[in-house]
Design an enzyme around this catalytic site. Structure first.
Site, PDB file in Angstrom:
ATOM      1  N   LEU A  85      -4.952 -26.832   4.423  1.00  0.00           N
ATOM      2  CA  LEU A  85      -4.846 -25.847   3.358  1.00  0.00           C
ATOM      3  C   LEU A  85      -4.349 -24.557   3.995  1.00  0.00           C
ATOM      4  CD1 LEU A  85      -8.052 -26.118   1.095  1.00  0.00           C
ATOM      5  CD2 LEU A  85      -5.714 -26.770   0.494  1.00  0.00           C
ATOM      6  N   ASP A  86      -3.509 -23.828   3.285  1.00  0.00           N
ATOM      7  CA  ASP A  86      -3.053 -22.539   3.788  1.00  0.00           C
ATOM      8  C   ASP A  86      -4.242 -21.608   3.983  1.00  0.00           C
ATOM      9  OD1 ASP A  86      -0.474 -23.457   3.576  1.00  0.00           O
ATOM     10  OD2 ASP A  86      -0.093 -22.460   1.651  1.00  0.00           O
ATOM     11  N   ARG A  87      -4.100 -20.695   4.904  1.00  0.00           N
ATOM     12  CA  ARG A  87      -5.176 -19.738   5.192  1.00  0.00           C
ATOM     13  C   ARG A  87      -5.693 -19.008   3.946  1.00  0.00           C
ATOM     14  NH1 ARG A  87      -4.989 -14.990   9.826  1.00  0.00           N
ATOM     15  NH2 ARG A  87      -6.992 -14.049   9.327  1.00  0.00           N
TER      16      ARG A  87
END
Length: 255
Positions: free
Chosen positions: A56-58
């Site tokens: 997942l993106d930050r």
């Protein structure tokens, strides 16, 4: 003291948790001076080694699943790679989004290793659906009122920043997206509505359990800022809840 991560499901083969927004999953070249990572926090909390199988993106919050042994990691990794995992996201976007649409804009990878012009355009498909919308009596842009929508996104491929890029290209950027969105709307939500973050959350994963073979459906509640925003905008009926189930055991319903 750091609060424990919320465990959504755990058995002897895998564990699913709620990843907080702003937390990197693991160390990388982009980590810089960061000292805290989801992988390390979860390993310390469980007291055992864990194996990541997707990302997942930050700035994105929501459900992430980890394997608890190498064999399960291989099977789960194959499920993600072969697109046998159903993913569900909720996003708050600018404008009144389409009721239902399939976005199939090809995307170039954004890994920073080469100029974008040298990267091949890869297939990328996202199904989107508008769940609700609101018109606020506030001038944020050039119009006297501002419209926003709650969108459900189901990515059928797994390109980097796929949902963010697809919605932006379609003309409905996600609020809080510094790269693909609009600064004035991002600032309005941060300063006036208490949401200084990307309003994108992974709220559901569904896949065949790598050992039992039963379909496992994971649901993840929103964090406090997004929950408060949904309640303020009249979208409380769309709030997901934490849970895990097999097909014969329904998830609880938000009230």
């Amino acid at each position: 003291m750091t609060e424990p991560l919320s465990i959504l499901h755990r058995d002897e083969h895998l564990v699913a948790v709620h990843k907080p927004a702003g937390l990197l999953v693991h160390r990388s070249k982009l980590a810089g001076g960061e000292r805290e990572f989801l992988l390390q926090r979860l390993r310390d909390q469980l007291g055992q080694r864990i194996y990541p199988v997707h990302r997942l993106d930050r700035p994105t919050s929501g459900v992430m699943v980890f394997a608890l042994n190498p064999a399960t990691a291989t099977r789960l990794g194959d499920s993600f790679a072969e697109r046998r995992v159903a993913k569900r996201y909720l996003a708050v976007v600018r404008g009144t989004g389409p009721e239902c649409e399939r976005l199939d804009y090809a995307l170039r990878e954004e890994d920073g290793s080469r100029p974008k012009s040298e990267m091949p355009a890869l297939e990328a498909v996202t199904e989107i659906r508008r769940l609700d919308s609101v018109e606020l009596p506030v001038q944020v842009d050039r119009y006297p009122t501002s419209r926003y929508s709650l969108m459900e996104a189901r990515p059928l491929t797994g390109r980097r920043h796929q949902i963010r890029r697809h919605l932006s290209r379609r003309g409905y950027p996600i609020i809080g997206d510094a790269k693909h969105g609009k600064g004035n709307h991002n600032r309005f939500f941060a300063q006036r509505l208490g949401c200084p973050r990307l309003l994108l959350a992974a709220v559901g994963l569904s896949f065949d359990h790598p050992v039992s073979g039963h379909r496992l459906a994971l649901s993840c509640a929103l964090d406090a800022p997004m929950t408060a925003l949904f309640q303020r905008l009249g979208w409380a009926g769309h709030l997901p809840v934490d849970g895990a189930r097999c097909p014969d055991v329904p998830l609880p319903v938000a009230t």
